[in-house]
Structures are given as structure tokens and as C-alpha cells.
Design an enzyme around this catalytic site. Sequence first.
Site, mmCIF file in Angstrom:
data_model
loop_
_atom_site.group_PDB
_atom_site.id
_atom_site.type_symbol
_atom_site.label_atom_id
_atom_site.label_comp_id
_atom_site.label_asym_id
_atom_site.label_seq_id
_atom_site.Cartn_x
_atom_site.Cartn_y
_atom_site.Cartn_z
ATOM 1 N N HIS A 120 0.810 -1.216 0.000
ATOM 2 C CA HIS A 120 0.000 0.000 0.000
ATOM 3 C C HIS A 120 0.845 1.269 0.000
ATOM 4 C CE1 HIS A 120 0.812 0.547 4.341
ATOM 5 N NE2 HIS A 120 0.697 -0.770 4.411
ATOM 6 N N ASP A 121 0.391 2.239 -0.792
ATOM 7 C CA ASP A 121 0.952 3.596 -0.852
ATOM 8 C C ASP A 121 2.341 3.672 -1.461
ATOM 9 O OD1 ASP A 121 -1.266 5.027 0.650
ATOM 10 O OD2 ASP A 121 -0.636 3.600 2.179
ATOM 11 N N GLY A 160 5.057 -1.122 2.606
ATOM 12 C CA GLY A 160 4.219 0.057 2.404
ATOM 13 C C GLY A 160 4.981 1.366 2.427
#
Length: 262
Positions: free
Chosen positions: A121-122, A139
Site C-alpha cells: 500500500h501507498d 508500504g
Amino acid sequence: MVKIHSTAVIDPKAQLDSSVEVGPYTIIGPHVSIGAGTVVGPHVVIEGHTTIGRDNKLFQFSSIGAAPQDKKWAGEPTRLTIGDRNTIREFCTFNTGTVQDRGVTSLGDDNWISAYVHLAHDCQVGSNTIFSNNAQIAGHVEIGDWVIMSGFANVHQFCKIGAHAFVGMSTSLTQDVPPYVLLNGNPAQAHGVNIEGLKRRGFTREQINGVRAAYKIIYRSGLTLEEAKAALLAEELAMPAAAEQIRAMREFLDTASRGIVR
């Protein structure tokens, strides 16, 4: 007509260009958009708020746009964006972002992503990168253009890797990597400049010499990072043919939130 295999399950709300091809047993969710010329192989799952650009090739058994592996995620409609002309090989897992960051995971253009790569994520990945098999990216990681991640390399969350860096096989990264640096090991250690990569991409001798001079200031001079930044500025003025490259290394030191591999 869209070339969709009869066994594929495509939500009627998904937006697929008329030239998109979808293989057997693939599943595509309602918030997915796929651009012209993209080919999605068999047994791929594309879900979440995911946008995929033009002329990409997704191989079998990948999971694209699944929920982030973050306990703080509470169902927010975060996103995954994939640019153009990327190759994404078997068993890759790309997750959407979280509201604790910018809310989007992104992959640029012309990237070669080998099998079993995890993009958490991200993460923000640039263009023209190469990820070998089993590169694992935690992440909130930022990876610049033209970076090469060798097989089984792994990156701690919130790290940054500058453009044109080369990360060796099975390297474990817990700190940031300035542009152009070649490193290897667990824990990671810098081993010079990615000279071969710069030559292949058309960097001039003067530019490469400037990068090597900057590397020596950061890694071989014994200076603190603050002292190195001042020395890099002087070197930038003294070597105008390589000023852009030296400036990139100097400015990276200002943004390295986890400290650099040194």
C-alpha cells in the site's frame, strides 16, 4: 468487441476499452478501468478502485488492487494506478493505498515486473524500472525511475530509492538509497556507482565522473551528511556538465527521512 473469454467474470460497471483482452477465469471488479491494448491473462483478479493504462500485459495468477495489508484500513475507497506499457508477470500482488498516506499506490510506465513481486500500500514506483523475481516492497516506499531491484531484494516501509540505483540480489534495505548508487548485502552496503547502467542509458563521461565524485564525497570523505551537502554544492558549481546529477544526489540527502545506506 472486447475480447473476453467466456469464463471470465467482468462486472458490468467495469470500464474496459474495446481493444482489451481478458483471459479465462479472470475476475474484474466494478471500480476497475483498463485502457486500450492491455492484455489480461487467465486467472487474474483485478479489484478495488484500480486504473490500468494502455498496452500493459498482465500474466496469470496476479492479484491487482486488493485491499491493503494494513490493520488500520477500514474499507476506505483508496486506489491503485498503473500506467502504460508495463509487463506484470505471474503471481504479483499489488495493493491499494491507505488514507494514512496519499491514498494511492502507483506504478508508472514501461516497467518490467517479474514473478512474485509484492507492491504494498501507498508505494510510488516510477518508470522504466526492473523488478526481478520475488522483490518485496513494503508500504509507503518510493522508488525512482530506472531503478533495478534484483531477485529476493526487500525494502522496509517508508524507504526511498533514488533514480538509477541498483539493488543487488537478496539485499535487505532499511534505509534510503541515493540516486545512482549500487548496493548489496544484508544489511545493505553501498558498493559504488551504477556505472554500467548509466552508460547503457547514454550518460556522458563527464556526467558519470560527476556522479562518482559526488559518491566519494558522501561515502569516502568522512564528512557528516551536513558537511557532505555543502561539499556537493561546491562540486556542483565546479562541474557544470554534471551539475544536474550532483544536484539530484545533494537534494536527495535533504529528503532522506530514514537516513541513507552508508
